[in-house]
Design an enzyme around this catalytic site. Structure first.
Site, PDB file in Angstrom:
ATOM      1  N   LYS A 235      68.450  51.037 -36.536  1.00 27.53           N
ATOM      2  CA  LYS A 235      67.908  51.410 -35.579  1.00 27.53           C
ATOM      3  C   LYS A 235      67.913  50.778 -33.668  1.00 27.53           C
ATOM      4  CE  LYS A 235      65.181  55.344 -35.631  1.00 27.53           C
ATOM      5  NZ  LYS A 235      64.552  55.543 -36.946  1.00 27.53           N
TER       6      LYS A 235
ATOM      7  N   LYS B  56      74.265  53.458 -38.747  1.00 28.06           N
ATOM      8  CA  LYS B  56      73.494  54.995 -38.761  1.00 28.06           C
ATOM      9  C   LYS B  56      72.202  54.838 -38.671  1.00 28.06           C
ATOM     10  CE  LYS B  56      74.707  58.956 -37.045  1.00 28.06           C
ATOM     11  NZ  LYS B  56      73.752  59.121 -35.795  1.00 28.06           N
TER      12      LYS B  56
ATOM     13  N   ASN C 148      59.515  67.902 -33.003  1.00 24.98           N
ATOM     14  CA  ASN C 148      60.658  68.774 -33.457  1.00 24.98           C
ATOM     15  C   ASN C 148      60.755  68.931 -35.176  1.00 24.98           C
ATOM     16  OD1 ASN C 148      63.335  68.358 -33.963  1.00 24.98           O
ATOM     17  ND2 ASN C 148      63.929  68.923 -33.116  1.00 24.98           N
TER      18      ASN C 148
ATOM     19  N   SER D  39      73.673  64.068 -38.404  1.00 25.94           N
ATOM     20  CA  SER D  39      74.102  63.617 -37.318  1.00 25.94           C
ATOM     21  C   SER D  39      75.518  62.913 -38.302  1.00 25.94           C
ATOM     22  CB  SER D  39      73.689  62.075 -37.771  1.00 25.94           C
ATOM     23  OG  SER D  39      72.421  62.023 -36.511  1.00 25.94           O
TER      24      SER D  39
ATOM     25  N   THR E  76      66.337  68.058 -38.875  1.00 28.06           N
ATOM     26  CA  THR E  76      65.151  66.844 -39.880  1.00 28.06           C
ATOM     27  C   THR E  76      64.173  68.374 -40.482  1.00 28.06           C
ATOM     28  OG1 THR E  76      65.776  65.782 -38.404  1.00 28.06           O
ATOM     29  CG2 THR E  76      63.843  64.733 -40.147  1.00 28.06           C
TER      30      THR E  76
ATOM     31  N   LYS F 191      67.594  55.729 -46.179  1.00 32.69           N
ATOM     32  CA  LYS F 191      68.179  56.750 -46.102  1.00 32.69           C
ATOM     33  C   LYS F 191      69.359  57.299 -46.439  1.00 32.69           C
ATOM     34  CE  LYS F 191      65.770  58.064 -42.967  1.00 32.69           C
ATOM     35  NZ  LYS F 191      64.929  58.389 -41.103  1.00 32.69           N
TER      36      LYS F 191
HETATM   37  N1  GLU Z   1      66.050  59.129 -36.389  1.00 31.85           N
HETATM   38  C1  GLU Z   1      66.612  60.189 -37.314  1.00 31.85           C
HETATM   39  C2  GLU Z   1      65.672  59.175 -38.515  1.00 31.85           C
HETATM   40  O1  GLU Z   1      64.729  58.410 -38.367  1.00 31.85           O
HETATM   41  C3  GLU Z   1      68.012  60.625 -37.149  1.00 31.85           C
HETATM   42  C4  GLU Z   1      68.798  59.458 -37.102  1.00 31.85           C
HETATM   43  C5  GLU Z   1      70.433  59.770 -36.759  1.00 31.85           C
HETATM   44  O2  GLU Z   1      70.202  60.939 -36.684  1.00 31.85           O
HETATM   45  O3  GLU Z   1      71.021  59.092 -37.179  1.00 31.85           O
HETATM   46  O4  GLU Z   1      66.794  60.002 -39.553  1.00 31.85           O
END
Ligand code: GLU
Length: 433
Positions: A109, A73, A223, A360, A193, A97
């Site tokens: 990513k 993810k 955001n 998410s 976030t 994370k």
């Molecule tokens: N880009 C965000 C992060 O770095 C969200 C990633 C997601 O929701 O999968 O955590």
């Protein structure tokens, strides 16, 4: 001309965090071996027909770092500095994370090397759909699930999900999260976030020696930075400075966050995609530079922009009591050592900004079940999860006498290693357990 020393790759710095955490847990060697290498990396070129009729090619990436705990993810970033090293590091951080907030996901990513503000809306749409055409075999609702990141947003996720569905000849809302509500998005994803970071602060504030009335500076007013500033100021914190890529503004008795945000929104030229106004165009506040903002004598500093903003160069001048890392990787390992020696508590990115990926996960669950939750259900579930995990990060740091980052990595490592070890390790095959 003075020769600049080459920069340490971000991924090398990312691995240093893994090494420091490994020193505190007794795990099979297999775990280190697995977690030092990305599982799969894809590099693509995306040729786009520009509005002037010319063809332009953009470089894109997707890295699946580890999927021991579930489908990988992580977001997709549009930025001129995107490269394979950065995307790999971001995928590495996503792995930890997701584990630190106990989501059944691994880490991934993606990104495209592009200055998105230079594109028209139609070029942006063609690029987003072209990226999905290029990576379609690499992603999927049960293998690798993208989401927004720096300079990508719900509209772009909507195009991408639509393109995936066109190729697969079916609706697959669970392949991407952070979609608009009308296309299967979740309530609360947009603010998640910032809200997650806010919950972490409320959970730990007494232990950090801060609370309502404390001063805050926020670097990065996208955001996440805006939402965190908004939630903190609503609960009585005094947000005295915010910045964006063009500069910062400061007011000692607190900024009116809503009006600064509205100004930025009002100035947007690319309707619904990006705002082109800058916080430093707001007339009534003092202008300061981005580096002055980082060095303000505030109680709480919130880096919410890009990686490596707090380094060995400026860390000796940082005066905040605590730092909430809303950006991914804003502090280098050398800076960490300096901040620690100064007694500054750093709430690490993998916990501080995990609210986004947590919601998410909720979106993905809703997509899979076809049953959608209310704002309250989403917020309550987010609060419960983030507060619980913030509390355990704090407790592990006390038990092991480590900083909060190491504690967060230890918790994540324990969870990841459980799944790796369940499939058998060297010790198992040696007959030792
Ligand atoms: N880009 C965000 C992060 O770095 C969200 C990633 C997601 O929701 O999968 O955590």
């Amino acid at each position: 001309m003075q020769k600049r020393s080459p920069r340490t790759p971000i991924f090398t710095n990312a691995l240093k965090r893994l090494e420091s955490a490994l020193a505190h847990v007794d795990l099979s060697e297999d775990v280190r071996e697995r977690l030092c290498h990305p599982k799969a990396s894809l590099s693509v070129s995306i040729p786009i027909r520009m509005d002037d009729g010319g063809l332009k090619t953009f470089n894109g990436y997707r890295v699946r770092y580890d999927d021991s705990r579930g489908p990988a993810k992580g977001g997709i970033r549009y930025h001129p500095s995107v490269n394979a090293d950065e995307v790999t590091s971001l995928a590495f951080w996503m792995t930890f994370k997701c584990a630190v907030v106990d989501l059944p996901f691994g880490g991934a990513k993606g990104g495209i090397c592009v200055e998105p503000k230079s594109l028209s809306m139609l070029e942006l749409e063609r690029l987003s759909r072209g990226y999905i055409d290029a990576i379609v075999d690499f992603i999927g609702p049960d293998s690798d699930i993208p989401a927004p990141d720096v300079y990508t947003n719900p509209m772009i996720m909507g195009w991408m999900c639509d393109q995936y569905g066109i190729i697969c000849r079916q609706k697959v809302p669970g392949v991407i999260t952070g979609k608009p509500l009308a296309l299967g998005g979740s309530r609360g994803r947009d603010s998640a976030t910032g809200r997650g970071g806010y919950f972490v602060i409320r959970e730990l504030e007494t232990r950090l020696g801060i609370g309502p009335g404390s001063t805050v500076a926020v670097q990065g007013f996208g955001n996440a930075g805006f939402m965190a500033a908004q939630f903190l100021s609503e609960s009585g914190y005094k947000v005295v400075a915010v910045s964006d890529s063009k500069g910062a503004i400061y007011k000692s008795d607190g900024l009116d966050i809503q009006s600064v945000w509205q100004f930025k929104q009002h100035e947007r030229k690319l309707a619904a995609a990006y705002c082109s106004g800058s916080v430093c165009e707001v007339q009534e506040y003092d202008k300061i530079s981005n580096s002055e903002l980082l060095e303000l004598g505030v109680d709480l500093l919130v880096p919410a922009a890009l990686e490596e903003q707090i380094t060995a160069d400026n860390a000796p001048r940082i005066r905040a009591k605590a730092i909430l890392e809303l950006a991914n990787g804003p502090t280098t390992p050398e800076a960490d050592t300096i901040l620690k020696s100064k007694g500054i508590a750093v709430i690490p990115d993998i916990l501080a900004n995990a609210g986004g990926v947590a919601v998410s996960y909720f979106e993905w669950v809703q997509n899979k079940s076809g049953y959608y939750w209310t704002d309250k259900e989403v917020d309550d579930k987010l609060k419960e999860r983030i507060c619980r995990e913030a509390d355990s990060v704090w407790n592990v740091s006390q038990e092991l006498k480590t900083d909060l980052r190491t504690a967060a990595y230890v918790i994540a490592l324990r969870r990841i290693s459980e799944t790796i070890e369940a499939k058998g390790t060297k010790e198992f095959y040696d007959g030792k357990n």
